[in-house]
Design a protein around this motif. Structure first.
Motif, short mmCIF file in Angstrom:
data_model
loop_
_atom_site.label_atom_id
_atom_site.label_comp_id
_atom_site.label_asym_id
_atom_site.label_seq_id
_atom_site.Cartn_x
_atom_site.Cartn_y
_atom_site.Cartn_z
N ALA A 34 0.81 -1.21 0.00
CA ALA A 34 0.00 0.00 0.00
C ALA A 34 0.85 1.27 0.00
O ALA A 34 0.50 2.25 -0.67
CB ALA A 34 -0.93 -0.01 1.22
N GLU A 35 1.96 1.25 0.72
CA GLU A 35 2.79 2.46 0.80
C GLU A 35 3.41 2.79 -0.56
O GLU A 35 3.45 3.95 -0.97
CB GLU A 35 3.88 2.26 1.85
CG GLU A 35 3.33 2.13 3.27
CD GLU A 35 4.43 1.88 4.28
OE1 GLU A 35 5.59 1.76 3.86
OE2 GLU A 35 4.11 1.81 5.48
N VAL A 36 3.89 1.77 -1.26
CA VAL A 36 4.46 1.99 -2.59
C VAL A 36 3.38 2.49 -3.55
O VAL A 36 3.60 3.42 -4.35
CB VAL A 36 5.09 0.69 -3.13
CG1 VAL A 36 5.56 0.86 -4.56
CG2 VAL A 36 6.24 0.25 -2.23
N VAL A 37 2.20 1.88 -3.48
CA VAL A 37 1.09 2.26 -4.35
C VAL A 37 0.71 3.72 -4.12
O VAL A 37 0.50 4.49 -5.07
CB VAL A 37 -0.11 1.33 -4.10
CG1 VAL A 37 -1.35 1.84 -4.83
CG2 VAL A 37 0.20 -0.08 -4.57
N GLU A 38 0.63 4.11 -2.85
CA GLU A 38 0.23 5.48 -2.53
C GLU A 38 1.32 6.47 -2.90
O GLU A 38 1.04 7.55 -3.45
CB GLU A 38 -0.08 5.56 -1.03
CG GLU A 38 -0.56 6.92 -0.56
CD GLU A 38 -1.92 7.29 -1.09
OE1 GLU A 38 -2.25 8.49 -1.10
OE2 GLU A 38 -2.66 6.38 -1.51
N ALA A 39 2.57 6.13 -2.62
CA ALA A 39 3.67 7.06 -2.85
C ALA A 39 3.85 7.39 -4.32
O ALA A 39 4.17 8.52 -4.69
CB ALA A 39 4.97 6.48 -2.28
N GLY A 41 1.50 7.09 -6.70
CA GLY A 41 0.25 7.43 -7.39
C GLY A 41 -0.31 6.32 -8.25
O GLY A 41 -0.84 6.57 -9.33
N MET A 42 -0.19 5.08 -7.79
CA MET A 42 -0.63 3.94 -8.58
C MET A 42 -2.06 3.50 -8.26
O MET A 42 -2.58 2.60 -8.91
CB MET A 42 0.33 2.76 -8.34
CG MET A 42 1.77 3.05 -8.73
SD MET A 42 2.96 1.89 -8.00
CE MET A 42 2.40 0.34 -8.68
N SER A 43 -2.68 4.11 -7.26
CA SER A 43 -3.98 3.64 -6.78
C SER A 43 -5.03 3.60 -7.89
O SER A 43 -5.71 2.59 -8.10
CB SER A 43 -4.47 4.52 -5.63
OG SER A 43 -3.56 4.52 -4.57
N GLU A 44 -5.17 4.75 -8.59
CA GLU A 44 -6.22 4.84 -9.61
C GLU A 44 -6.02 3.81 -10.71
O GLU A 44 -6.99 3.17 -11.17
CB GLU A 44 -6.22 6.25 -10.21
CG GLU A 44 -7.33 6.47 -11.24
CD GLU A 44 -7.34 7.89 -11.78
OE1 GLU A 44 -8.04 8.12 -12.78
OE2 GLU A 44 -6.65 8.74 -11.19
N PHE A 45 -4.78 3.59 -11.12
CA PHE A 45 -4.51 2.64 -12.20
C PHE A 45 -4.76 1.20 -11.75
O PHE A 45 -5.30 0.39 -12.51
CB PHE A 45 -3.08 2.79 -12.69
CG PHE A 45 -2.72 4.21 -13.07
CD1 PHE A 45 -3.36 4.85 -14.13
CD2 PHE A 45 -1.79 4.93 -12.35
CE1 PHE A 45 -3.05 6.15 -14.47
CE2 PHE A 45 -1.47 6.23 -12.68
CZ PHE A 45 -2.11 6.84 -13.74
N ILE A 46 -4.37 0.90 -10.51
CA ILE A 46 -4.58 -0.46 -9.99
C ILE A 46 -6.07 -0.75 -9.84
O ILE A 46 -6.55 -1.82 -10.23
CB ILE A 46 -3.84 -0.64 -8.65
CG1 ILE A 46 -2.33 -0.68 -8.89
CG2 ILE A 46 -4.29 -1.91 -7.95
CD1 ILE A 46 -1.51 -0.77 -7.63
N VAL A 47 -6.80 0.22 -9.28
CA VAL A 47 -8.25 0.03 -9.11
C VAL A 47 -8.94 -0.10 -10.47
O VAL A 47 -9.82 -0.95 -10.67
CB VAL A 47 -8.85 1.19 -8.30
CG1 VAL A 47 -10.38 1.11 -8.30
CG2 VAL A 47 -8.31 1.18 -6.87
N SER A 48 -8.54 0.75 -11.41
CA SER A 48 -9.13 0.71 -12.75
C SER A 48 -8.87 -0.64 -13.42
O SER A 48 -9.77 -1.23 -14.02
CB SER A 48 -8.58 1.85 -13.60
OG SER A 48 -9.05 1.77 -14.93
N ASP A 49 -7.63 -1.11 -13.32
CA ASP A 49 -7.28 -2.39 -13.94
C ASP A 49 -8.05 -3.54 -13.29
O ASP A 49 -8.56 -4.43 -13.96
CB ASP A 49 -5.77 -2.63 -13.81
CG ASP A 49 -5.35 -3.97 -14.39
OD1 ASP A 49 -5.43 -4.12 -15.62
OD2 ASP A 49 -4.93 -4.85 -13.61
N TRP A 50 -8.17 -3.48 -11.95
CA TRP A 50 -8.90 -4.53 -11.24
C TRP A 50 -10.38 -4.52 -11.61
O TRP A 50 -10.98 -5.58 -11.82
CB TRP A 50 -8.73 -4.36 -9.73
CG TRP A 50 -9.35 -5.49 -8.95
CD1 TRP A 50 -8.76 -6.67 -8.60
CD2 TRP A 50 -10.68 -5.55 -8.45
NE1 TRP A 50 -9.64 -7.45 -7.91
CE2 TRP A 50 -10.84 -6.79 -7.80
CE3 TRP A 50 -11.77 -4.68 -8.47
CZ2 TRP A 50 -12.02 -7.19 -7.18
CZ3 TRP A 50 -12.95 -5.06 -7.86
CH2 TRP A 50 -13.08 -6.29 -7.22
#
Length: 406
Positions: A34-39, A41-50
Motif C-alpha cells: 500500500a505504501e508503494v502504491v500510494e507514494a 500514485g498507482m492507486s487509480e490505475f490499480i483500481v481501474s485495472d482490477w
C-alpha cells in the motif's frame, strides 16, 4: 442434458474461477504494498485495472449462468412433459378400461422417483464441476509440496553439510535452477555463495534447510537427509534468514523464540545480543513483550526486521546457519552487527552459509562458491576465488587505458 450442461459451461466456469483467484491475489498484493502504491500514485490505475478484469470476469460468470439456466429450464420442461405424458397416457388407458385409476397415480409417483436423480444431477453439476477443478488445484499443490517421510529425531549434529549430485527444477518449469552440484562444507566453516542473479544461489539456501526437495540427489547434514529429518528436531539446530523477512503479529520475544510456547528468556536475550538488537528492543514500548505489527503493534523498519530475523536464526543450539542476502536492508551499523554475529558463529563452530551479491561481506568467509547458471563455476579459498574475479576486471582496465593512450 447434464452432459450438455457440462460441455456448455465447463471452459467458462474454469476461466472465471481462475480469474477470481487472480483478482483476490491482486488485491492482496496491492494491500501489502500500500505504501508503494500510494507514494507513486498507482492507486487509480490499480483500481481501474482490477475493475476492468472483474467486469470481464463477471460477464463470463453471467454468460455461464445464462447457459446453465437455459439448459435447466429445458430439462424441467422435458421432465414436466414426460410426467404429463405418463399421466395422460394412463388417463387414456383408464378411459378405455385398459387400466385402473390407481395405476395412474402409481405411474406418476414412479415417474417422479425415476426422474428425480437425473434432475438433481443437472442442478448439482455446476458444483461437481467446481469440486473437480478444486481437486485439480489441490493435486498441483501436492505435487509442488510432496509429503515428507520424516525420520525419527536425531542427535545434535556437528555441522557437516554435503550436496551429492543435486538437481532441482521448480514445479511448472522446464529449466533446472541447480544442475547436479556436489560439494562438502566441513563443520565450523563459513562459506560465501556468490554469482549473478538467477544463478541458483537462493535455491541452494532452500535446499540446505530442507524447504525444497531435490528431484535428484540428496542434501545431507552429518550424513542425514535434511528433507526427511524430523522438522521440529531439525529446527533445534538450524537457523535460517531468508531474503524476504516475514515476522508474526505477536511479541518480539515470541518471534525470536520461533513461536515456542515455553521459550527460555536467557536464550532470547542471548540471541538478541548476538544480532546486536538487544538495546533497540529495550527501547520499544514494552521491551521484549512489544507486539509487532497488527492493531496496536509497532512497525519496524526493513533493517530492524532483518536483525530481528537474524536473532531468530541464532536462537537455540544452532549448528547450521543459512543467511540469504542478510545485509540487503542494513545500514553501516547493521552490517557491523551482522559481521560481529558471523564472527560469534565462527567461534561457536557453527557451519555458516552466506548467500550474497555484495563482495564486502565476503571478508568474513573462509571459502567461496561461485555459481553460474545452476552449476558451480569455482569453489575454493576466498582469496583464490576473489583473485580470479578481480583479475579479469584489472586486465580490462589496463586494455582500456592502452586504448585511451593510443
Amino acid at each position: 442434458m447434464a452432459i450438455w450442461n457440462e460441455l456448455a459451461t465447463k471452459r467458462i466456469l474454469q476461466e472465471t474461477n481462475e480469474e477470481t483467484i487472480r483478482n483476490i491475489n491482486a488485491i492482496d498484493v496491492a494491500t501489502r504494498n500500500a505504501e508503494v502504491v500510494e507514494a507513486m500514485g498507482m492507486s487509480e490505475f490499480i483500481v481501474s485495472d482490477w475493475c476492468k478484469r472483474n467486469d470481464q470476469n463477471r460477464a463470463m460468470q453471467i454468460k455461464a449462468q445464462n447457459r446453465s439456466n437455459v439448459i435447466t429450464g429445458i430439462t424441467k420442461f422435458l421432465r414436466s412433459t414426460l410426467q404429463i405424458s405418463v399421466i395422460g397416457t394412463g388417463a387414456l388407458l383408464a378411459i378405455t378400461a385398459h387400466k385402473t385409476a390407481g395405476s395412474i397415480i402409481a405411474a406418476s409417483i414412479l415417474m417422479g422417483r425415476v426422474l428425480a436423480p437425473f434432475d438433481a444431477a443437472v442442478h448439482t453439476w455446476k458444483f461437481l464441476n467446481q469440486a473437480r477443478m478444486s481437486y485439480g488445484r489441490l493435486q498441483r499443490l501436492i505435487l509442488t509440496s510432496p509429503k515428507r517421510e520424516q525420520t525419527m529425531a536425531l542427535p545434535e549434529p556437528e555441522g557437516k553439510l554435503e550436496f551429492d549430485r543435486v538437481f532441482f527444477t521448480p514445479y511448472g518449469s522446464n529449466k533446472p535452477t541447480v544442475k547436479g552440484i556436489s560439494f562438502v562444507i566441513e563443520p565450523g566453516d563459513v562459506v560465501g555463495v556468490i554469482g549473478a542473479s538467477a544463478s541458483g544461489k537462493s535455491t541452494i539456501a532452500k535446499l540446505t534447510v530442507g524447504v525444497w526437495k531435490p528431484i535428484s540427489g540428496v542434501v545431507r547434514l552429518d550424513g542425514a537427509d535434511v528433507y526427511t529429518w524430523n522438522r521440529e528436531n531439525f529446527g533445534n539446530y538450524v537457523g535460517y534468514l531468508p531474503q524476504d523477512i516475514e515476522l508474526f503479529n505477536t511479541s518480539v520475544k515470541a518471534n525470536i523464540a520461533r513461536m515456542r510456547p515455553d521459550p527460555n528468556p536467557e536464550e532470547i536475550i542471548k540471541a538478541a545480543k548476538i544480532a546486536g538488537i538487544h538495546e533497540l528492543i529495550l527501547s520499544l514500548p514494552n521491551g521484549y513483550d512489544t507486539t509487532i505489527g497488527g492493531p496496536g503493534g509497532v512497525t519496524l523498519s526493513g533493517g530492524q526486521k532483518q536483525l530481528l530475523g537474524l536473532a531468530r536464526a541464532f536462537y537455540g543450539h544452532t549448528k547450521l546457519l543459512v543467511l540469504d542476502e542478510p545485509n540487503a536492508n542494513l545500514d553501516s551499523n547493521g552490517e557491523a552487527c551482522l559481521i560481529n554475529a558471523i564472527g560469534i558463529a565462527r567461534k561457536q563452530n557453527t557451519t555458516t552459509v552466506i548467500i550474497t551479491h555484495k563482495l564486502p561481506l565476503l571478508s568474513v568467509v573462509d571459502k567461496v562458491i561461485l555459481m553460474s547458471d545452476g552449476v558451480i563455476y569455482a569453489m575454493g579459498p576466498k582469496d583464490e576465488i576473489l583473485s580470479k574475479l578481480v583479475a579479469p576486471s584489472s586486465s580490462t582496465t589496463e586494455d582500456e587505458r592502452s586504448s585511451a593512450n593510443g
